[in-house]
Design an enzyme around this catalytic site. Structure first.
Site, PDB file in Angstrom:
ATOM      1  N   ASN A 205       0.864  -1.181   0.000  1.00 49.18           N
ATOM      2  CA  ASN A 205       0.000   0.000   0.000  1.00 49.18           C
ATOM      3  C   ASN A 205       0.900   1.229   0.000  1.00 49.18           C
ATOM      4  OD1 ASN A 205      -2.508   1.694   0.890  1.00 49.18           O
ATOM      5  ND2 ASN A 205      -0.964   2.152   2.440  1.00 49.18           N
ATOM      6  N   GLU A 206       0.598   2.162  -0.868  1.00 46.65           N
ATOM      7  CA  GLU A 206       1.361   3.427  -0.915  1.00 46.65           C
ATOM      8  C   GLU A 206       2.851   3.150  -0.716  1.00 46.65           C
ATOM      9  OE1 GLU A 206      -0.337   6.560   1.539  1.00 46.65           O
ATOM     10  OE2 GLU A 206      -2.196   6.509   0.381  1.00 46.65           O
ATOM     11  N   TYR A 273      -7.165  11.641  -2.341  1.00 48.69           N
ATOM     12  CA  TYR A 273      -7.999  12.274  -1.306  1.00 48.69           C
ATOM     13  C   TYR A 273      -8.377  13.684  -1.745  1.00 48.69           C
ATOM     14  CZ  TYR A 273      -7.205   8.524   2.019  1.00 48.69           C
ATOM     15  OH  TYR A 273      -7.211   7.299   2.655  1.00 48.69           O
ATOM     16  N   GLU A 324      -8.387   4.442  -2.355  1.00 49.59           N
ATOM     17  CA  GLU A 324      -8.668   5.332  -1.223  1.00 49.59           C
ATOM     18  C   GLU A 324      -9.064   6.673  -1.786  1.00 49.59           C
ATOM     19  OE1 GLU A 324      -5.682   5.486   1.905  1.00 49.59           O
ATOM     20  OE2 GLU A 324      -5.179   3.371   1.621  1.00 49.59           O
ATOM     21  N   GLN A 375     -12.937   6.115   5.406  1.00 42.32           N
ATOM     22  CA  GLN A 375     -12.984   4.699   5.684  1.00 42.32           C
ATOM     23  C   GLN A 375     -14.380   4.363   6.212  1.00 42.32           C
ATOM     24  OE1 GLN A 375      -9.693   3.286   8.026  1.00 42.32           O
ATOM     25  NE2 GLN A 375      -8.168   4.351   6.793  1.00 42.32           N
TER      26      GLN A 375
HETATM   27  O1  AHR Z   1      -6.658   6.360   5.161  1.00 41.87           O
HETATM   28  C1  AHR Z   1      -5.635   6.862   5.964  1.00 41.87           C
HETATM   29  C2  AHR Z   1      -4.261   6.686   5.332  1.00 41.87           C
HETATM   30  O2  AHR Z   1      -4.193   7.423   4.155  1.00 41.87           O
HETATM   31  C3  AHR Z   1      -3.912   5.289   4.903  1.00 41.87           C
HETATM   32  O3  AHR Z   1      -3.380   4.541   5.932  1.00 41.87           O
HETATM   33  C4  AHR Z   1      -2.890   5.515   3.834  1.00 41.87           C
HETATM   34  O4  AHR Z   1      -2.904   4.504   2.863  1.00 41.87           O
HETATM   35  C5  AHR Z   1      -3.251   6.872   3.270  1.00 41.87           C
HETATM   36  O5  AHR Z   1      -2.172   7.715   3.209  1.00 41.87           O
END
Ligand code: AHR
Length: 518
Positions: A205-206, A273, A324, A375
């Site tokens: 992840n990332e 995001y 995400e 989330q």
């Molecule tokens: O969703 C919070 C965080 O945001 C996650 O852990 C990460 O993958 C992202 O940077």
């Protein structure tokens, strides 16, 4: 025919109109009060996969511990340890897919810490999210149990950052091998003779950040190595999902693909995001519109990332995931102290943002495979909020209700729409159809203008229908623990006259119209 006459409709629309108090710098010119839209029901885009309404639960704050999982001995009503109210709300909404255990947490999670008798599970520090000690009581079996309870397809994110290929290889065998191997027997001993049949596997992840701070070329080398050892067991073919770009980082995707040189993953996951510059309950008008404008960039990112992938041999077979997404406002220390890290209230602004996202996923249905909002509970743009990990209250946020308004699109075919105002201030629209049903969704992101939408249907004639709307004129309106049903979807007037659909959309609203067609 609509249950409303034209006269009733005009009267209702006029009643909804309020004088704007928004400074002119937010939008510039005064708003147009009518917007024309064309829906091409005979011009398909692609399938609206239910997975566009996917979710994500990380070991972060009170998302898992205290949110979804309260433990079997908790005074909070629970079903075998799962918070009962949360389970009921999530079942009602339908959660097509759930990604776990992170996020950043995934690249420091060792799955063996979360199996076997709880009393013997090691206690580990959650280094990414507050340095608290976890008892590992929510592990693989508990996660799969939750998925089964709410009807979600499980999606596990493997550890690349601090893990190794053997660990991921064994987790896949533990979950999916039907029987006969030592790992399959261990799973049976731990309570599940039946394999978990997990299809979706994230390879880190990332990994450009918390997942190992790697260069794309370095991650590509790791991906190549890890991917060799993940195999099909029984009839479960795993789909490997590579860690994709941060936002629309073309360099990451190209460098990863160049270095990969074959052995394409099943999917690549982008994170995007929609940051906010104010506290969740205290947004300025300018910052609301700035946040909404990010969705245009998300849509561009999907188009561009898809094009980059398609440029490679086998690239068009690589699924694009938005793993995400969601509004990430200025998190308040007091909220985090009371309720856990990244706890954020969801307002009608957040619901409008959700609507902008879900609409654009429909419009780009041919380019996407899955989208998981961040989330599920108590973290960022969550669907449910509890009053702290020990709190009994569990409310459905405005975001939950926005998702419920889009449910009617699931598994439909998205169709093209045209709009006379496709600027970030215009009404956002998407449409889909299945059999004799046409579904339209509209979002009015404006703070200063109610808008009448005049919609022309092409290729189909409407017979009857109904609309639901989520709306509040106060962009900081939300569902609190004292007033959990403050913002709820309501029936809304709509005119359906053959190929004409007319609906009045008050400022800050999300509406869905379901039409029975001839
Ligand atoms: O969703 C919070 C965080 O945001 C996650 O852990 C990460 O993958 C992202 O940077």
């Amino acid at each position: 025919m609509s249950p409303f006459s034209r006269r009733q409709f005009v009267k209702l629309a006029a009643a909804a109109s309020v004088t704007p108090l928004i400074p002119s710098f937010v939008y510039g010119d005064s708003a147009s009060r009518t917007q024309r839209v064309v829906v091409h029901s005979d011009w398909p885009i692609g399938l609206i996969r239910p997975e566009f309404h996917g979710h994500f639960a990380e070991h972060l704050g009170s998302c898992v511990y205290g949110g979804l999982w309260v433990g079997k001995d908790s005074p909070i009503p629970n079903i075998n340890g799962y918070r009962k109210q949360a389970v009921e709300y999530l079942k009602e909404l339908g959660v097509p897919v759930l990604r776990w255990p992170g996020g950043c947490y995934a690249d420091d999670y060792h799955w063996r810490d979360g199996i076997g008798p709880v009393s013997q599970r090691p206690k580990r520090v959650n280094i990414h999210w507050g340095g608290y000690v976890e008892d590992g009581s929510f592990g693989t079996h508990e996660f799969i149990g939750l998925c089964r309870l709410i009807g979600a397809e499980p999606y596990l994110a493997g550890n690349v950052g601090s893990g190794n290929p053997e660990e991921l290889r064994n987790w896949v065998e533990y979950c999916n091998m039907p029987k006969g191997s030592t790992l399959a027997e261990e799973r049976a001993k731990n309570g599940s003779r039946e394999p978990f049949k997990v299809k979706y596997w994230g390879v880190g992840n990332e990994n450009w950040g918390c997942g190992g701070w790697m260069k794309p070329e370095v991650y590509a080398d790791h991906y190549r190595r890890f991917s060799v050892y993940v195999r099909k067991y029984g009839d479960t073919e795993p789909m490997l999902i590579a860690s994709g770009p941060n936002g629309n980082d073309a360099r990451w995707t190209r460098s990863f693909m160049d270095r990969l040189d074959g052995g394409a993953p099943g999917g690549i996951s982008m994170h995007y995001y929609e940051g906010g510059n104010d506290a969740p309950l205290n947004f300025s008008a300018a910052n609301v519109t700035e946040q909404f404008a990010i969705f245009k960039k998300v849509e561009e990112a999907i188009i561009q990332q898809r094009a980059i992938l398609n440029g490679y041999r086998e690239g068009s077979n690589i699924a694009l995931l938005l793993d995400e997404w969601g509004v990430w406002d200025k998190i308040q220390g007091a909220d985090e102290k009371a309720n856990g890290a990244l706890w954020q209230q969801s307002t009608i602004r957040s619901a409008v943002a959700a609507g902008l996202g879900l609409n654009l996923f429909n419009r780009q249905a041919d380019k996407l495979f899955m989208c998981n909002i961040a989330q599920l509970v108590n973290v960022l743009q969550s669907l449910l909020l509890t009053n702290g990990p020990e709190g009994k209250a569990c409310v459905r946020t405005t975001t939950y209700h926005a998702f419920s308004l889009f449910k009617a699109h699931r598994s439909n075919t998205a169709v093209h729409t045209e709009s006379e105002d496709s600027s970030t201030a215009g009404i956002s629209v998407s449409a889909s159809k299945k059999g004799n049903s046409l579904v339209l969704s509209f979002v009015n992101p404006r703070l200063d203008a109610d808008v009448d939408v005049e919609c022309a249907l092409r290729g189909v004639t409407g017979k009857s229908g109904s609309a639901q709307i989520l709306h509040d004129t106060d962009w900081n309106a939300y569902n609190s623990f004292d007033n959990p049903e403050h913002v709820l979807p309501k029936s809304h007037p709509v005119v359906i006259e053959g190929t004409r659909v007319a609906i009045s959309l008050p400022r800050l609203s999300v509406a869905t119209v379901v039409i029975a067609t001839a």
